[in-house]
Motif scaffolding. Structure first.
Motif, mmCIF file in Angstrom:
data_model
loop_
_atom_site.group_PDB
_atom_site.id
_atom_site.type_symbol
_atom_site.label_atom_id
_atom_site.label_comp_id
_atom_site.label_asym_id
_atom_site.label_seq_id
_atom_site.Cartn_x
_atom_site.Cartn_y
_atom_site.Cartn_z
ATOM 1 N N GLU A 103 0.866 -1.265 -0.097
ATOM 2 C CA GLU A 103 -0.020 0.046 -0.031
ATOM 3 C C GLU A 103 0.966 1.170 0.106
ATOM 4 O O GLU A 103 0.586 2.156 -0.736
ATOM 5 C CB GLU A 103 -0.828 -0.028 1.155
ATOM 6 C CG GLU A 103 -2.032 -1.014 1.033
ATOM 7 C CD GLU A 103 -2.916 -0.379 0.142
ATOM 8 O OE1 GLU A 103 -3.938 0.334 0.175
ATOM 9 O OE2 GLU A 103 -3.196 -1.237 -0.936
ATOM 10 N N ARG A 106 2.183 1.655 -3.455
ATOM 11 C CA ARG A 106 1.033 2.068 -4.308
ATOM 12 C C ARG A 106 0.873 3.366 -4.228
ATOM 13 O O ARG A 106 0.780 4.110 -5.186
ATOM 14 C CB ARG A 106 0.023 1.189 -4.105
ATOM 15 C CG ARG A 106 -1.175 1.318 -5.259
ATOM 16 C CD ARG A 106 -2.122 0.160 -5.367
ATOM 17 N NE ARG A 106 -3.034 0.636 -6.190
ATOM 18 C CZ ARG A 106 -4.426 0.569 -6.015
ATOM 19 N NH1 ARG A 106 -4.821 0.103 -4.847
ATOM 20 N NH2 ARG A 106 -5.311 0.681 -6.966
ATOM 21 N N ALA A 107 0.705 4.139 -2.987
ATOM 22 C CA ALA A 107 0.608 5.431 -2.853
ATOM 23 C C ALA A 107 1.519 6.230 -3.434
ATOM 24 O O ALA A 107 1.304 7.200 -4.299
ATOM 25 C CB ALA A 107 0.585 5.528 -1.382
ATOM 26 N N SER A 161 1.344 8.741 -6.565
ATOM 27 C CA SER A 161 1.727 10.108 -6.573
ATOM 28 C C SER A 161 2.686 10.586 -7.585
ATOM 29 O O SER A 161 2.625 11.556 -8.304
ATOM 30 C CB SER A 161 1.998 10.359 -5.099
ATOM 31 O OG SER A 161 2.844 11.721 -4.882
ATOM 32 N N GLN A 170 -3.225 13.903 -2.566
ATOM 33 C CA GLN A 170 -3.226 13.006 -1.505
ATOM 34 C C GLN A 170 -4.736 12.667 -1.351
ATOM 35 O O GLN A 170 -4.945 11.386 -0.976
ATOM 36 C CB GLN A 170 -2.936 13.723 -0.224
ATOM 37 C CG GLN A 170 -1.179 13.924 -0.089
ATOM 38 C CD GLN A 170 -0.604 14.525 0.859
ATOM 39 O OE1 GLN A 170 -1.590 15.123 1.936
ATOM 40 N NE2 GLN A 170 0.442 14.544 1.149
ATOM 41 N N ILE A 196 -5.567 10.024 -3.800
ATOM 42 C CA ILE A 196 -4.877 8.410 -3.412
ATOM 43 C C ILE A 196 -5.607 8.095 -2.292
ATOM 44 O O ILE A 196 -5.815 6.786 -2.487
ATOM 45 C CB ILE A 196 -3.359 8.820 -3.257
ATOM 46 C CG1 ILE A 196 -2.578 9.561 -3.994
ATOM 47 C CG2 ILE A 196 -2.718 7.422 -2.478
ATOM 48 C CD1 ILE A 196 -1.203 9.856 -3.795
ATOM 49 N N ALA A 197 -6.143 8.616 -1.480
ATOM 50 C CA ALA A 197 -6.908 8.238 -0.291
ATOM 51 C C ALA A 197 -8.136 7.482 -0.551
ATOM 52 O O ALA A 197 -8.472 6.526 -0.527
ATOM 53 C CB ALA A 197 -7.153 9.363 0.770
ATOM 54 N N LEU A 226 -7.240 4.155 -2.557
ATOM 55 C CA LEU A 226 -6.683 3.176 -1.866
ATOM 56 C C LEU A 226 -7.598 2.789 -0.597
ATOM 57 O O LEU A 226 -7.572 1.891 0.022
ATOM 58 C CB LEU A 226 -5.535 3.508 -1.096
ATOM 59 C CG LEU A 226 -4.275 3.635 -2.101
ATOM 60 C CD1 LEU A 226 -2.965 4.101 -1.149
ATOM 61 C CD2 LEU A 226 -4.093 2.558 -3.051
ATOM 62 N N VAL A 231 -2.320 8.257 3.916
ATOM 63 C CA VAL A 231 -1.834 8.732 2.572
ATOM 64 C C VAL A 231 -0.400 9.491 2.883
ATOM 65 O O VAL A 231 0.844 9.339 2.648
ATOM 66 C CB VAL A 231 -2.571 9.430 1.587
ATOM 67 C CG1 VAL A 231 -1.802 9.677 0.497
ATOM 68 C CG2 VAL A 231 -3.805 8.238 1.187
ATOM 69 N N TYR A 264 2.118 7.127 4.264
ATOM 70 C CA TYR A 264 2.692 6.514 3.575
ATOM 71 C C TYR A 264 3.688 7.341 2.513
ATOM 72 O O TYR A 264 4.877 6.750 2.144
ATOM 73 C CB TYR A 264 1.501 6.040 2.409
ATOM 74 C CG TYR A 264 0.727 4.990 3.003
ATOM 75 C CD1 TYR A 264 0.731 4.193 4.347
ATOM 76 C CD2 TYR A 264 -0.560 4.424 2.146
ATOM 77 C CE1 TYR A 264 0.043 3.253 4.735
ATOM 78 C CE2 TYR A 264 -1.092 3.465 2.751
ATOM 79 C CZ TYR A 264 -0.993 2.948 3.962
ATOM 80 O OH TYR A 264 -1.869 1.923 4.233
#
Length: 165
Positions: free
Chosen positions: A118, A121-122, A126, A133, A136-137, A140, A147, A150
């Protein structure tokens, strides 16, 4: 308990078997020879002798890791070559530059593979997809705070890798 076999004995007793095992997976005798060689180098590079109960299982474990790295590098190289094919020829890097770029991509991949899935991937969302962010949040299914955590973790890893190099 019998004494652990030394590397010379392992090589004599199992090299042909290991090469055949790798050749079946790779479909290429030359690549199989290279990876078999790398397997023996890994074994020779060990600082501590290891008691080997099942030599073939032990060699298979080392070879499978090398094989996994081989497939990963091959995938990266193919993706890179496909990306290059989309660029105008006038902007194509020289063969030397391509090798440096490919080696750098392999280093980056190895570095990022140390991160949990994870987090990696974040970071890729990005850096490669340009998502912010919040996006992405949503992608995921985690909070923006997560995020941020991460991205901080991945960024810290990259920063210290650059600092060490």
């Amino acid at each position: 308990m019998p004494a652990a076999p030394n590397v010379d004995e392992l090589y004599t007793d199992h090299h042909k078997w290991l090469h055949t095992w790798l050749r079946r997976r790779l479909g290429c005798t030359h690549r199989a020879a290279d990876l078999a060689h790398d397997t023996w180098l890994r074994l020779l590079a060990r600082e501590e002798p290891v008691a080997i109960q099942e030599p073939r299982a032990f060699l298979t474990t080392i070879a499978q890791r090398l094989l996994s790295n081989h497939w990963r590098r091959e995938y990266l190289e193919q993706a890179y070559l496909e990306a290059l094919a989309l660029r105008p020829e006038a902007l194509a890097p020289s063969p030397e530059e391509r090798q440096v770029i490919l080696a750098t991509l392999i280093e980056i991949d190895a570095l990022l593979s140390t991160l949990p899935g994870e987090v990696r991937r974040a970071f890729l969302l990005s850096q490669l997809d340009g998502l912010n962010q919040a996006q992405i949040a949503a992608e995921l299914g985690v909070s923006v705070t997560t995020v941020k955590r991460y991205l901080t973790r991945a960024g810290t890893l990259c920063y210290f890798a650059l600092d060490a190099g």
